[in-house]
Design an enzyme around this catalytic site. Structure first.
Site, PDB file in Angstrom:
ATOM      1  N   ASN A 153       1.689  11.024   5.399  1.00  0.00           N
ATOM      2  CA  ASN A 153       2.799  10.393   4.660  1.00  0.00           C
ATOM      3  C   ASN A 153       3.944  11.361   4.356  1.00  0.00           C
ATOM      4  OD1 ASN A 153       1.275  11.730   2.715  1.00  0.00           O
ATOM      5  ND2 ASN A 153       1.551  10.177   1.148  1.00  0.00           N
ATOM      6  N   PRO A 177      -2.897  19.279  10.533  1.00  0.00           N
ATOM      7  CA  PRO A 177      -2.132  18.120  10.088  1.00  0.00           C
ATOM      8  C   PRO A 177      -2.772  16.845  10.611  1.00  0.00           C
ATOM      9  CG  PRO A 177      -1.033  19.178  11.943  1.00  0.00           C
ATOM     10  CD  PRO A 177      -2.270  19.992  11.660  1.00  0.00           C
ATOM     11  N   ALA A 178      -2.438  15.713  10.001  1.00  0.00           N
ATOM     12  CA  ALA A 178      -2.952  14.421  10.478  1.00  0.00           C
ATOM     13  C   ALA A 178      -2.574  14.231  11.940  1.00  0.00           C
ATOM     14  CB  ALA A 178      -2.345  13.309   9.630  1.00  0.00           C
ATOM     15  N   SER A 231      -7.013  10.909   0.617  1.00  0.00           N
ATOM     16  CA  SER A 231      -7.677   9.919  -0.245  1.00  0.00           C
ATOM     17  C   SER A 231      -8.802  10.559  -1.058  1.00  0.00           C
ATOM     18  CB  SER A 231      -8.261   8.796   0.620  1.00  0.00           C
ATOM     19  OG  SER A 231      -9.364   9.299   1.336  1.00  0.00           O
ATOM     20  N   GLU A 252      -5.522  17.191  -3.889  1.00  0.00           N
ATOM     21  CA  GLU A 252      -4.470  16.282  -4.357  1.00  0.00           C
ATOM     22  C   GLU A 252      -4.829  14.924  -3.757  1.00  0.00           C
ATOM     23  OE1 GLU A 252      -1.675  14.093  -4.378  1.00  0.00           O
ATOM     24  OE2 GLU A 252      -0.390  15.454  -3.205  1.00  0.00           O
ATOM     25  N   LEU A 253      -5.447  14.075  -4.597  1.00  0.00           N
ATOM     26  CA  LEU A 253      -6.101  12.867  -4.054  1.00  0.00           C
ATOM     27  C   LEU A 253      -5.338  11.596  -4.437  1.00  0.00           C
ATOM     28  CD1 LEU A 253      -9.757  14.099  -4.728  1.00  0.00           C
ATOM     29  CD2 LEU A 253      -8.374  14.404  -2.670  1.00  0.00           C
ATOM     30  N   CYS A 286       1.159   9.056  -2.902  1.00  0.00           N
ATOM     31  CA  CYS A 286       0.099   9.066  -3.928  1.00  0.00           C
ATOM     32  C   CYS A 286       0.670   8.826  -5.316  1.00  0.00           C
ATOM     33  CB  CYS A 286      -0.612  10.417  -3.956  1.00  0.00           C
ATOM     34  SG  CYS A 286      -1.207  10.906  -2.376  1.00  0.00           S
ATOM     35  N   GLU A 381      -5.689   1.476  -4.843  1.00  0.00           N
ATOM     36  CA  GLU A 381      -4.438   2.173  -4.537  1.00  0.00           C
ATOM     37  C   GLU A 381      -3.792   1.382  -3.398  1.00  0.00           C
ATOM     38  OE1 GLU A 381      -4.787   6.164  -2.899  1.00  0.00           O
ATOM     39  OE2 GLU A 381      -2.809   6.670  -3.677  1.00  0.00           O
ATOM     40  N   GLU A 458      -0.045  22.014  -7.463  1.00  0.00           N
ATOM     41  CA  GLU A 458       0.799  22.535  -6.383  1.00  0.00           C
ATOM     42  C   GLU A 458       2.225  22.644  -6.904  1.00  0.00           C
ATOM     43  OE1 GLU A 458       0.091  19.945  -3.007  1.00  0.00           O
ATOM     44  OE2 GLU A 458      -1.556  21.266  -2.425  1.00  0.00           O
TER      45      GLU A 458
HETATM   46  C1  SIN Z   1       2.085  12.556  -2.046  1.00  0.00           C
HETATM   47  O1  SIN Z   1       2.211  11.372  -1.950  1.00  0.00           O
HETATM   48  O2  SIN Z   1       0.997  13.079  -1.836  1.00  0.00           O
HETATM   49  C2  SIN Z   1       3.196  13.493  -2.400  1.00  0.00           C
HETATM   50  C3  SIN Z   1       4.349  12.871  -3.062  1.00  0.00           C
HETATM   51  C4  SIN Z   1       5.341  13.877  -3.585  1.00  0.00           C
HETATM   52  O3  SIN Z   1       5.199  15.080  -3.383  1.00  0.00           O
HETATM   53  O4  SIN Z   1       6.285  13.435  -4.221  1.00  0.00           O
END
Ligand code: SIN
Length: 478
Positions: A153, A177-178, A231, A252-253, A286, A381, A458
Site C-alpha cells: 500500500n 517488498p510485496a 496485517s 506495524e500491524l 492502516c 479492518e 517508526e
Molecule cells: C500504513 O498504512 O501502514 C502507513 C500509513 C502512513 O504512514 O500514513
C-alpha cells in the site's frame, strides 16, 4: 511497457543486480497492463542478501554518524530529484492517484532526510553509581543486520521509513517488498547506489515465495532485528518465527480507526478530515478511518455534508490527473470489501451512496448509515473506500465504542471543548490520535500502535531507538 532508467527488474544484493532463472509479472491494478517483468528471487537470494548485509555491517557501523548522514543526504536529494519518475512507477504498480504518489515519494524522502540528521544525535548516559569506586556509563550501538518485509500500500514510504532509521543507527538492511509492488523498492535501491551508499548496506530481495523468504528473514541467526508492516494475522506468524532466535521486533500491524465527531466540533472541518482520512489510497492504509462515530444531535447535518463530499470524489485510473480515488489492489480485495458491505446491509445498515464496483478494480466511495459496532463493517479492518456511520449519545459512549476493538493504531476526533479534548485523548486506547486533524503521519512523529496493532515506533527519535542496543559499562577500581 513503461520505460525508465529507474525501472529495475531484479534483486539488488551487495550493490549488484542479480538475475534469477524465473520471472514474475508486475501489472497495473487499474487495467492489468504489464508494468514490469521481474526476476523471481527466493531462498538462495534471500540468504545472499543477509550475507551481504552481514559483511557490510562492520564498516558501515564504524563510519562516523556524520559520514553516514552525508550519504543519506545524497540519497534523499536523488529521491526528490526523481520524484516524478518514482511517482509514476508507484502509480503504475500500485494504482494510487499520481498526486498521492508524488506525496508518498516526498513523505518517504522526508524519513531519509530526518533520520540522516537524527543519527548524529544518538546519546548515551552517565548514571550515579552506588559507591565511589565505580562509574556507570550507558552507550548505544546499532543492533546489527535488520530484515524487513514491507506492504504494497506504500511501496516507497514504508521502506524509506524503516531503512533510513536502520542506516542512520549504523545497521545494514535487507528488505523483501510485496511481490505486487517491487518496482518502487528497486528504484530506491538504484538511487541508493547512485548516492554512494556502500555495497551491502541496503539490499532488496524480490520474489513471490513470501513464506520461504519470510522464514529466512525471521529465523536467520545473522539477522538481529526484524521489522514488518502488514496485517495483524501475518504479524503474529512472523513474531512466532522471530522467537526462535529472540530477535528484536517492531511490528506495524492492522488498525480499526474510529473517527469521532462531537457536537461541539467544527462540522465542515470534520467532513474534510473524514474524507482525507477515509478515502486516501482508496481506503487502503492502516490508519484510514474505519468507523465514523457521530453524536446524535449533529448526525443529520454531518451525514448530509459528508455524503455530498463523497459524491464529489472522482474514481478511476490513478494516472488521470482528475482522479482522486484510484483502483483497489486486486479483484479479491474488491470482493472482500463488497462482501463486508453486503453483510452489513443484510444486518440492517442503510446504503447512502456507492456500494458497487466499477471498471478497473475500482470500488465506488461508499457511505453506510445506521451501522452498529457489532456489524462486520465495524469489527473488521475494511481496507477499502467504505465509511460506516455509527451514532452515539454521550462522550463516554463514544469512548466505549471507539475502544471496543482489538486494534489500537490510530484514532481521530473533532471537538472544540478543551476539557473534552484532554479527556478523550487520554481515554482512547490508540497509539496515535488526530485531534481536529485527519492526516497525522510525518517523519518527526512516533508512528505505531497499541494492543494488536503492533509494537515499536517508526519515525521520530523513538523510531531510531528501535534500531539501537543499550549497553551498560560498569567501571570499577577508581
Ligand atoms: C500504513 O498504512 O501502514 C502507513 C500509513 C502512513 O504512514 O500514513
Amino acid at each position: 511497457m513503461y520505460q525508465s532508467n529507474l525501472l529495475k527488474q531484479s534483486s539488488f544484493i551487495n550493490g549488484q543486480w542479480l538475475a534469477s532463472p524465473t520471472h514474475f509479472e508486475v501489472t497495473n491494478p487499474f487495467d492489468n497492463s504489464l508494468v514490469g517483468i521481474v526476476s523471481n528471487g527466493g531462498v538462495a537470494e534471500t540468504e545472499q542478501a543477509v550475507d551481504s548485509a552481514k559483511n557490510a555491517l562492520k564498516a558501515w557501523s564504524e563510519k562516523p554518524a556524520n559520514e553516514r548522514a552525508l550519504l543519506m543526504r545524497n540519497w534523499f536529494e536523488l529521491v526528490i530529484k526523481n520524484q516524478k519518475e518514482l511517482a509514476e512507477i508507484l502509480t503504475l504498480e500500485q494504482g494510487k492517484p499520481l498526486a498521492e504518489a508524488m506525496g508518498e515519494i516526498s513523505y518517504g524522502a522526508s524519513f531519509i532526510e530526518w533520520f540522516a540528521e537524527e543519527g548524529k544525535r544518538v546519546y548515551g548516559d552517565t548514571i550515579q553509581a552506588p559507591s565511589n569506586d565505580k562509574r556507570i556509563i550507558v552507550i548505544k550501538q546499532p543492533v546489527g543486520v535488520v530484515a524487513a518485509i514491507t506492504p504494497w500500500n506504500f511501496p516507497n514510504a514504508m521502506i524509506a521509513r524503516k531503512a533510513s532509521a536502520a542506516l542512520a543507527a549504523g545497521c545494514t538492511f535487507v528488505v523483501r517488498p510485496a511481490a505486487l509492488t517491487p518496482l518502487s523498492a528497486l528504484a530506491l535501491a538504484e538511487l541508493s547506489k547512485q548516492a554512494g551508499i556502500p555495497d551491502g548496506v541496503f539490499n532488496v530481495v524480490v520474489g513471490t515465495d513470501s513464506h520461504a523468504m519470510g522464514e529466512i528473514l525471521t529465523t536467520h541467526p545473522d539477522v538481529a532485528k526484524f521489522t514488518f508492516t502488514g496485517s495483524t494475522k501475518v504479524g503474529k506468524i512472523l513474531i512466532k518465527q522471530c522467537a526462535t532466535t529472540i530477535k528484536k521486533v517492531s511490528m506495524e500491524l492492522g488498525g480499526n480507526a474510529p473517527f469521532i465527531v462531537f457536537e461541539d466540533a467544527d462540522i465542515n472541518a470534520a467532513v474534510e478530515g473524514a474524507i482525507i482520512s477515509k478515502y486516501r489510497n482508496a481506503g487502503q492504509t492502516c490508519v484510514c478511518t474505519n468507523r465514523i462515530l457521530v453524536q446524535e444531535s449533529i448526525l443529520d447535518e454531518f451525514t448530509e455534508k459528508f455524503v455530498k463530499s463523497v459524491e464529489a470524489l472522482t474514481l478511476g485510473n490513478g494516472l488521470d490527473l482528475a482522479v482522486n480515488v484510484g483502483p483497489m489492489i486486486s479483484t479479491s480485495a474488491v470482493n472482500e470489501v463488497h462482501q463486508l458491505v453486503t453483510q452489513s446491509l443484510n444486518s440492517g445498515a442503510r446504503l447512502l451512496t456507492g456500494g458497487e464496483s466499477k471498471q478497473g478494480r475500482c470500488y465506488l466511495p461508499t457511505v453506510l448509515a445506521d451501522v452498529t459496532n457489532e456489524m462486520p463493517i465495524a469489527t473488521n479492518e475494511i481496507f477499502g473506500p467504505v465509511a460506516p456511520i455509527i451514532s452515539f449519545k454521550t462522550e463516554q459512549e463514544a469512548i466505549d465504542i471507539a475502544n471496543d476493538t482489538e486494534y489500537g493504531l490510530a484514532a481521530y476526533f473533532y471537538a472544540r471543548d478543551i476539557g473534552r479534548v484532554w479527556r478523550v485523548s487520554e481515554a482512547l486506547e490508540f497509539g496515535m490520535i488526530g485531534i481536529n486533524e485527519g492526516i497525522i503521519s510525518n517523519a518527526a512523529a512516533p508512528f505505531g500502535g497499541m494492543k494488536q496493532s503492533g509494537n515499536g515506533r517508526e519515525g521520530s527519535k523513538y523510531g531510531l531507538e528501535d534500531y539501537l542496543e543499550i549497553k551498560y559499562l560498569c567501571m570499577g577500581g577508581i
